[in-house]
Motif scaffolding. Structure first.
Motif, mmCIF file in Angstrom:
data_model
loop_
_atom_site.group_PDB
_atom_site.id
_atom_site.type_symbol
_atom_site.label_atom_id
_atom_site.label_comp_id
_atom_site.label_asym_id
_atom_site.label_seq_id
_atom_site.Cartn_x
_atom_site.Cartn_y
_atom_site.Cartn_z
ATOM 1 N N VAL A 8 0.003 -8.801 -14.672
ATOM 2 C CA VAL A 8 -0.977 -7.527 -14.908
ATOM 3 C C VAL A 8 -1.577 -6.992 -13.378
ATOM 4 C CG1 VAL A 8 -2.958 -7.183 -15.713
ATOM 5 C CG2 VAL A 8 -1.355 -8.424 -17.348
ATOM 6 N N ILE A 9 -2.327 -7.668 -12.981
ATOM 7 C CA ILE A 9 -2.333 -7.463 -11.303
ATOM 8 C C ILE A 9 -1.169 -7.463 -10.362
ATOM 9 C CG2 ILE A 9 -2.451 -9.883 -10.039
ATOM 10 C CD1 ILE A 9 -4.472 -8.629 -8.759
ATOM 11 N N ARG A 10 0.082 -7.873 -10.253
ATOM 12 C CA ARG A 10 1.510 -7.558 -9.635
ATOM 13 C C ARG A 10 1.660 -6.643 -10.068
ATOM 14 N NH1 ARG A 10 1.348 -13.528 -10.018
ATOM 15 N NH2 ARG A 10 2.790 -13.720 -11.655
ATOM 16 N N GLY A 11 1.656 -6.224 -11.475
ATOM 17 C CA GLY A 11 2.287 -4.741 -12.021
ATOM 18 C C GLY A 11 1.381 -3.567 -11.602
ATOM 19 N N SER A 12 0.538 -3.837 -10.736
ATOM 20 C CA SER A 12 -0.445 -3.075 -10.242
ATOM 21 C C SER A 12 -0.102 -3.067 -8.646
ATOM 22 C CB SER A 12 -2.001 -2.546 -10.995
ATOM 23 O OG SER A 12 -2.371 -3.197 -11.983
ATOM 24 N N GLY A 13 0.808 -3.736 -7.934
ATOM 25 C CA GLY A 13 0.752 -3.316 -6.454
ATOM 26 C C GLY A 13 0.298 -4.583 -6.158
ATOM 27 N N VAL A 14 -0.417 -5.567 -5.845
ATOM 28 C CA VAL A 14 -0.831 -6.573 -6.202
ATOM 29 C C VAL A 14 -0.336 -7.933 -5.773
ATOM 30 C CG1 VAL A 14 -3.351 -8.078 -5.484
ATOM 31 C CG2 VAL A 14 -3.054 -5.455 -6.211
ATOM 32 N N ALA A 15 0.126 -8.195 -4.657
ATOM 33 C CA ALA A 15 1.122 -9.343 -4.331
ATOM 34 C C ALA A 15 -0.112 -11.111 -4.150
ATOM 35 C CB ALA A 15 2.123 -8.939 -3.797
ATOM 36 N N ARG A 16 -0.543 -11.349 -5.602
ATOM 37 C CA ARG A 16 -1.317 -12.315 -5.946
ATOM 38 C C ARG A 16 -0.494 -13.334 -6.949
ATOM 39 N NH1 ARG A 16 -7.453 -11.372 -6.490
ATOM 40 N NH2 ARG A 16 -7.818 -10.261 -4.443
ATOM 41 N N ASP A 17 -0.444 -14.709 -6.425
ATOM 42 C CA ASP A 17 0.577 -15.633 -6.688
ATOM 43 C C ASP A 17 0.080 -17.128 -6.350
ATOM 44 O OD1 ASP A 17 2.679 -17.715 -8.127
ATOM 45 O OD2 ASP A 17 3.601 -16.058 -8.764
ATOM 46 N N VAL A 18 -0.419 -17.894 -7.318
ATOM 47 C CA VAL A 18 -1.328 -19.416 -6.975
ATOM 48 C C VAL A 18 -0.232 -19.896 -5.796
ATOM 49 C CG1 VAL A 18 -2.229 -21.068 -7.432
ATOM 50 C CG2 VAL A 18 -3.249 -19.082 -8.710
ATOM 51 N N ARG A 19 1.535 -19.922 -6.306
ATOM 52 C CA ARG A 19 2.405 -20.732 -5.600
ATOM 53 C C ARG A 19 2.643 -20.079 -4.734
ATOM 54 N NH1 ARG A 19 6.912 -18.575 -9.335
ATOM 55 N NH2 ARG A 19 5.968 -16.739 -8.959
ATOM 56 N N ARG A 20 2.283 -19.564 -3.919
ATOM 57 C CA ARG A 20 2.394 -18.864 -2.763
ATOM 58 C C ARG A 20 0.928 -18.717 -1.786
ATOM 59 N NH1 ARG A 20 2.674 -12.591 -1.084
ATOM 60 N NH2 ARG A 20 1.682 -12.923 -1.523
#
Length: 366
Positions: free
Chosen positions: A217-229
């Motif tokens: 949802v957030i990555r589809g809106s252009g925000v590159a958030r991912d707990v793994r990174r």
């Protein structure tokens, strides 16, 4: 002005993502009001865990998200390990990543089948469910269960990899990589699919950040958030992978993010296969009735296919947790977001908007 008609979409409906219901006020085919209803499912997981010993508790949390139970197991195990001061072996960490990325792949395939069915695409659900079954075969061989695994365990994992298992994982990945271009051709590049998904369920980046949305949802809106990174755990900081994003913020953008994440999961899994170290799979644990946690607390997160899963754990000096609090992505996706996106949408778009958000109702009824 036409009369408003009230209908219930679910819980017994093929176009919902689980046992939940949407109460819809319709003006013709246009939705004027949407309210999420839960309570149709097993619930109270947090209190069930608090009333069981630490070793018994890990059999409960996998039910918090049935289509992808493994991130819940990993969160509980890692939280207990942090409180107890346990250090797991490098091999156990690599095996956990193997399990988590296989879980992500099968969850995305299950999503693809559901979204294909929501649009009326008959081929994609059959292909995707069939492809997913090959991954479930691997889980059955490794853990004894196809859906509930109870494999990621405090101190490591429950059993070692069977002989030749990594070769069989590689074979399944080879087969899936050959199939993915076909999914692109018949689904993701399909003009009818684009017409149904583009411009539907749009989420702005600012809104996604402000409301705590996560995952596709957030990555589809252009925000590159991912707990793994962003907050690496296990051995993710030793592995190379990208965080796919799209900028449109609509249901089609979220579909493209999931499609790209399949490639990244395969990329991670191939690195795990090549670099799997030798060693033990389980550190020495205290005796069952002597396994106590200090009066301390911790918060751990795992990135699931649906977004960030967070676990708050508090020990009180006994073999029980004083408090377990689970924060899954479906809380905000099913209430804050889904109810908002459905207002003004068409009745035919309810299922595909819901599917695009990756909602898992047991997370809400935890």
């Amino acid at each position: 002005m036409s009369d408003v008609i009230k209908i219930f979409h679910g819980p017994q409906h093929p176009g919902v993502t689980g046992n939940m219901s949407m109460e819809l006020d319709l003006d013709g085919e246009t939705i004027r009001r949407a309210v999420t209803h839960v309570g149709y499912l097993h619930r109270g997981f947090e209190k069930l865990v608090e009333r069981r010993t630490l070793i018994q508790a890990f059999t409960i949390v996998c039910r918090i998200c049935v289509p992808e139970p493994d991130p819940n197991e990993e969160n509980l195990a890692r939280g207990i390990e942090e409180l107890a001061g346990l250090e797991i072996s490098e091999r156990a960490q690599f095996i956990r990543v193997l399990v988590l990325e296989l879980a992500r792949l099968q969850a995305h395939l299950l999503w693809l089948a559901g979204q294909g069915g929501s649009i009326g695409h008959e081929v994609v659900p059959q292909w995707a469910i069939g492809e997913r079954d090959y991954i479930l075969d691997l889980f059955e061989e490794l853990t004894g269960g196809r859906v509930y695994h109870m494999y990621i365990y405090p101190g490591g994992v429950r059993r070692d990899l069977p002989d030749g298992f990594l070769d069989r994982v590689a074979a399944v990945l080879d087969q899936l990589e050959q199939r993915l271009p076909e999914y692109d051709r018949i689904f993701f590049e399909n003009a009818g699919v684009k017409k149904r998904l583009q411009g539907v369920g749009v989420v702005a980046a600012e809104e996604a950040v402000a409301n705590g949305y996560s995952g596709p949802v957030i990555r589809g809106s252009g925000v590159a958030r991912d707990v793994r990174r962003d907050a690496p755990y296990l051995v993710y900081d030793q592995l190379e992978f990208d965080i796919p994003t799209q900028s449109a913020g609509d249901a089609y953008a979220r579909a493209l993010v999931r499609r790209a994440e399949m490639n990244q999961s395969i990329r991670i899994l191939r690195q795990v296969i090549d670099r799997m170290p030798p060693g033990t799979i389980q550190c020495k644990l205290p005796r069952h009735h002597k396994f106590t946690l200090p009066r301390a607390e911790t918060y751990v997160q795992t990135e699931s296919a649906r977004g960030a899963f967070g676990y708050y754990l508090a020990g009180d000096g006994t073999e029980y947790l004083r408090r377990l609090q689970v924060r899954g992505p479906s809380i905000v996706h099913a209430f804050t977001l889904l109810e908002q996106l459905l207002v003004g949408a068409q009745l035919a778009d309810v299922a595909l908007i819901m599917n695009s958000l990756g909602i898992c109702p047991p997370e809400i009824e935890r």
